[in-house]
Enzyme design. Structure first.
Site, PDB file in Angstrom:
ATOM      1  CE  LYS A  50      43.678 -28.740  22.280  1.00  0.00           C
ATOM      2  NZ  LYS A  50      43.832 -29.019  23.700  1.00  0.00           N
ATOM      3  N   GLY A 184      54.981 -29.221  30.544  1.00  0.00           N
ATOM      4  CA  GLY A 184      54.000 -30.294  30.409  1.00  0.00           C
ATOM      5  C   GLY A 184      53.068 -29.983  29.248  1.00  0.00           C
ATOM      6  CB  VAL A 185      49.727 -31.381  28.359  1.00  0.00           C
ATOM      7  CG1 VAL A 185      48.892 -31.419  27.113  1.00  0.00           C
ATOM      8  CG2 VAL A 185      50.140 -32.771  28.767  1.00  0.00           C
ATOM      9  CB  ILE A 186      48.931 -26.649  30.433  1.00  0.00           C
ATOM     10  CG1 ILE A 186      47.682 -27.503  30.712  1.00  0.00           C
ATOM     11  CG2 ILE A 186      48.610 -25.153  30.469  1.00  0.00           C
ATOM     12  CD1 ILE A 186      46.975 -27.198  32.012  1.00  0.00           C
ATOM     13  CB  ALA A 316      38.102 -34.052  28.527  1.00  0.00           C
ATOM     14  CG  HIS A 441      47.578 -45.609  -0.790  1.00  0.00           C
ATOM     15  ND1 HIS A 441      48.757 -45.436  -0.116  1.00  0.00           N
ATOM     16  CD2 HIS A 441      47.792 -45.234  -2.077  1.00  0.00           C
ATOM     17  CE1 HIS A 441      49.663 -44.984  -0.965  1.00  0.00           C
ATOM     18  NE2 HIS A 441      49.109 -44.849  -2.165  1.00  0.00           N
TER      19      HIS A 441
HETATM   20  P1  NAI Z   1      51.749 -31.676  33.541  1.00  0.00           P
HETATM   21  O1  NAI Z   1      51.786 -32.591  34.693  1.00  0.00           O
HETATM   22  O2  NAI Z   1      51.443 -32.175  32.190  1.00  0.00           O
HETATM   23  O3  NAI Z   1      53.161 -30.912  33.426  1.00  0.00           O
HETATM   24  C1  NAI Z   1      53.701 -30.144  34.455  1.00  0.00           C
HETATM   25  C2  NAI Z   1      55.184 -29.923  34.166  1.00  0.00           C
HETATM   26  O4  NAI Z   1      55.684 -28.978  35.080  1.00  0.00           O
HETATM   27  C3  NAI Z   1      56.013 -31.179  34.327  1.00  0.00           C
HETATM   28  O5  NAI Z   1      56.865 -31.302  33.215  1.00  0.00           O
HETATM   29  C4  NAI Z   1      56.791 -30.928  35.620  1.00  0.00           C
HETATM   30  O6  NAI Z   1      58.026 -31.572  35.660  1.00  0.00           O
HETATM   31  C5  NAI Z   1      56.944 -29.417  35.573  1.00  0.00           C
HETATM   32  N1  NAI Z   1      57.158 -28.760  36.873  1.00  0.00           N
HETATM   33  C6  NAI Z   1      56.560 -29.064  38.038  1.00  0.00           C
HETATM   34  N2  NAI Z   1      56.977 -28.196  38.997  1.00  0.00           N
HETATM   35  C7  NAI Z   1      57.833 -27.323  38.395  1.00  0.00           C
HETATM   36  C8  NAI Z   1      58.585 -26.192  38.839  1.00  0.00           C
HETATM   37  N3  NAI Z   1      58.523 -25.758  40.108  1.00  0.00           N
HETATM   38  N4  NAI Z   1      59.373 -25.546  37.937  1.00  0.00           N
HETATM   39  C9  NAI Z   1      59.423 -25.963  36.647  1.00  0.00           C
HETATM   40  N5  NAI Z   1      58.744 -27.027  36.176  1.00  0.00           N
HETATM   41  C10 NAI Z   1      57.943 -27.692  37.038  1.00  0.00           C
HETATM   42  O7  NAI Z   1      50.754 -30.512  33.991  1.00  0.00           O
HETATM   43  P2  NAI Z   1      50.014 -29.387  33.151  1.00  0.00           P
HETATM   44  O8  NAI Z   1      50.730 -29.088  31.882  1.00  0.00           O
HETATM   45  O9  NAI Z   1      49.806 -28.281  34.108  1.00  0.00           O
HETATM   46  O10 NAI Z   1      48.641 -30.069  32.780  1.00  0.00           O
HETATM   47  C11 NAI Z   1      47.741 -30.493  33.836  1.00  0.00           C
HETATM   48  C12 NAI Z   1      46.916 -31.666  33.438  1.00  0.00           C
HETATM   49  O11 NAI Z   1      45.977 -31.302  32.455  1.00  0.00           O
HETATM   50  C13 NAI Z   1      47.750 -32.808  32.888  1.00  0.00           C
HETATM   51  O12 NAI Z   1      47.514 -33.967  33.639  1.00  0.00           O
HETATM   52  C14 NAI Z   1      47.294 -32.968  31.477  1.00  0.00           C
HETATM   53  O13 NAI Z   1      47.179 -34.334  31.104  1.00  0.00           O
HETATM   54  C15 NAI Z   1      45.940 -32.271  31.432  1.00  0.00           C
HETATM   55  N6  NAI Z   1      45.812 -31.607  30.132  1.00  0.00           N
HETATM   56  C16 NAI Z   1      45.635 -32.351  29.021  1.00  0.00           C
HETATM   57  C17 NAI Z   1      45.601 -31.763  27.787  1.00  0.00           C
HETATM   58  C18 NAI Z   1      45.460 -32.606  26.585  1.00  0.00           C
HETATM   59  O14 NAI Z   1      45.031 -33.741  26.699  1.00  0.00           O
HETATM   60  N7  NAI Z   1      45.816 -32.124  25.407  1.00  0.00           N
HETATM   61  C19 NAI Z   1      45.735 -30.321  27.618  1.00  0.00           C
HETATM   62  C20 NAI Z   1      45.953 -29.655  28.836  1.00  0.00           C
HETATM   63  C21 NAI Z   1      45.977 -30.278  30.034  1.00  0.00           C
END
Ligand code: NAI
Length: 478
Positions: A50, A184-186, A316, A441
């Site tokens: 953040k 994904g998110v990260i 978290a 507002h």
């Molecule tokens: P994620 O599960 O959000 O996303 C992983 C992505 O990688 C998916 O879109 C998936 O389809 C793709 N993927 C999987 N294997 C692949 C491959 N071999 N080649 C290409 N794409 C592939 O996992 P991420 O982003 O690693 O985050 C991990 C966890 O941490 C999540 O559950 C998330 O909720 C949490 N997190 C939450 C945050 C927030 O609340 N802002 C910030 C960072 C993480």
């Protein structure tokens, strides 16, 4: 002898909140941490990200300054080294605060904990050569990045060419070409930062959409916005090999290559369950995660697993709620965590926030669900403050029970206003009661009020039709 009511392994949001709540309830606690107090979220996750994303947002506003009526002279650039220094300062400040909070509530043991076999009905944990005994054991060891079996990836990680989110928050230099595996998110949060910092960012995602767990339209608006900033996103693409200075992938059956100075792997996380003696207990697993029931109890009596390690929700704030629940389950009536009202946020610009069901999921669950979609242009503040006016708010409701069951927003302040929608969903507040609430507002949150007013009207109309159909003996809605 070192004895306490609870032994907690891991001091992330799950572990430290459990320690705090248990300490407040008069229970004695040993809290074990092998790395930094605060875990991944505070040191290598939520808070550092953040901080970086805030700098990204500021430089983008500078780049658009003329559109806001501000003349900026000279060259504007993000100073990555200073951003990282500021991130370290922010983390230090938060860690000191955490240490102070825990001071009178738990004894912190800095060292690697290892679970030993039980002795005389007590749990035993060894750290720094000493044994600690407890009536209860909380496992809050979190999760680790998944390194998928892609050719050349293991070697690339060893060489530091491929990295995980942890190293991405520590890079000394901004890579000229950053390839991110996983949208994904990260993946998307770091794509947003490094693109603002000057990297040429390419994201490769195996599915045909970004953020697959989120509402589709909202995720697609974010994707288009990131693409407009110059981030290249390849969907439905399979990474086949990590080379010396490039990544190979297949898209639409065509072999492609993209140049890379760093490769960030962000394809999900797995439970951190190895190397601390879990095998000395009889713990049932669910894949890489520890299996727990709705009260966070594991298959071994007296052992609870909270936070990422149980795989229920890798967030978290969900971990914190589970920590409170687990401690309550020791001392008071049973406390269950409602998983359907846990919000999630992607802190990109624009941010995406969501909670509860999408319309599709609700219909699959046989709920009498409908949806209202409003543009954030209904909010004067949103229009006044933004250049890109693509934000929307979608609210899913249960027509029979007259309450909200899901909300999905993309646009500024969504990360803050999602909490009120989560409350309405959790409390199953009647839409007529929400309608009576006065929203300030001008705010972006007013859109919620507008959407709920529309929902209340639609439900009233539907109920009228049902009532007249019942009195006429026909069930058709016009
Ligand atoms: P994620 O599960 O959000 O996303 C992983 C992505 O990688 C998916 O879109 C998936 O389809 C793709 N993927 C999987 N294997 C692949 C491959 N071999 N080649 C290409 N794409 C592939 O996992 P991420 O982003 O690693 O985050 C991990 C966890 O941490 C999540 O559950 C998330 O909720 C949490 N997190 C939450 C945050 C927030 O609340 N802002 C910030 C960072 C993480």
């Amino acid at each position: 002898m070192n004895k306490a009511d609870i032994l907690i392994i891991g001091s992330g949001p799950a572990g430290h909140i459990a320690a705090e709540v248990a300490g407040d309830s008069g229970l004695s606690v040993y809290l074990f941490e092998k790395d930094k107090l605060g875990g991944v979220c505070l040191n290598y996750g939520c808070i550092p990200t953040k901080t970086l994303l805030n700098s990204a947002k500021i430089i983008r506003q500078f780049q658009d300054s003329d559109k806001y009526g501000i003349d900026v002279e000279g060259y504007i650039q993000l100073n990555h080294e200073e951003v990282i220094k500021r991130k370290d300062k922010v983390v230090r400040r938060m860690t000191l605060g955490l240490e102070a909070t825990l001071r009178d509530k738990a004894t912190i043991i800095k060292g690697e904990a290892k679970i030993l076999p039980k002795e005389d009905e007590e749990f035993v944990v060894e750290a720094n050569g000493e044994k600690y005994y407890g009536k209860y054991l909380f496992i809050a060891t979190g999760s680790d990045s998944i390194i998928p079996p892609i050719e050349g990836l293991k070697e690339a990680v060893e060489k530091g060419f491929a990295i995980t989110s942890k190293e991405a928050l520590e890079l000394e230099e901004v890579p000229e070409n950053l390839v991110i595996v996983g949208a994904g998110v990260i993946g998307l949060e770091l794509a947003d930062y490094y693109s603002a910092a000057g990297s040429k960012v390419t994201v490769i995602e195996k599915l045909d959409k970004v953020l697959p767990s989120l509402e589709e339209e909202v995720a697609s608006i974010l994707r288009k916005s990131l693409e407009k900033k110059g981030i290249k996103i390849h969907l439905a693409s399979t990474v086949t090999k990590i080379g010396e200075k490039e990544v190979h992938f297949i898209k639409r059956e065509e072999d492609r290559t993209v140049e890379a100075d760093k490769v960030l792997v962000a394809v999900g996380r797995k439970g951190a369950t190895k190397g601390f003696g879990l095998e000395n207990l009889s713990i049932e697993m669910n894949g890489s995660f520890i299996k727990t029931d709705e009260y966070l109890r594991t298959s071994e009596n007296g052992v609870f697993a909270i936070g990422d390690v149980n795989g229920k929700s890798l967030l978290a704030h969900a971990a914190q709620r589970q920590a409170i629940s687990a401690v309550k389950n020791l001392t008071e009536d049973a406390d269950k965590v409602s998983s359907n009202s846990v919000p999630s946020v992607v802190y990109t610009t624009p941010a995406v926030a969501s909670v509860g069901y999408t319309l599709e999921q609700a219909l699959e669950a046989d709920i009498d669900a409908k949806e209202v979609k409003l543009s954030l242009l209904y909010s004067g503040r949103y229009v006044a403050e933004n250049i890109e006016l693509t934000g929307i708010c979608k609210i899913v409701y249960d027509r029979t029970n007259r309450c909200l069951i899901g909300a999905h927003i993309v646009g500024s302040y969504s990360s803050e206003i999602i909490a009120i929608l989560a409350s309405f969903i959790d409390l199953k507040t009647d839409v007529k009661d929400i309608e009576k609430i006065v929203f300030p507002h001008p705010t972006v949150g007013e859109v919620i009020h507008d959407a709920v007013a529309t929902i209340a009207q639609k439900i009233a109309k539907h109920e009228k039709i049902l009532a007249s159909a019942t009195s006429n003996g026909d069930g058709q809605e016009s």
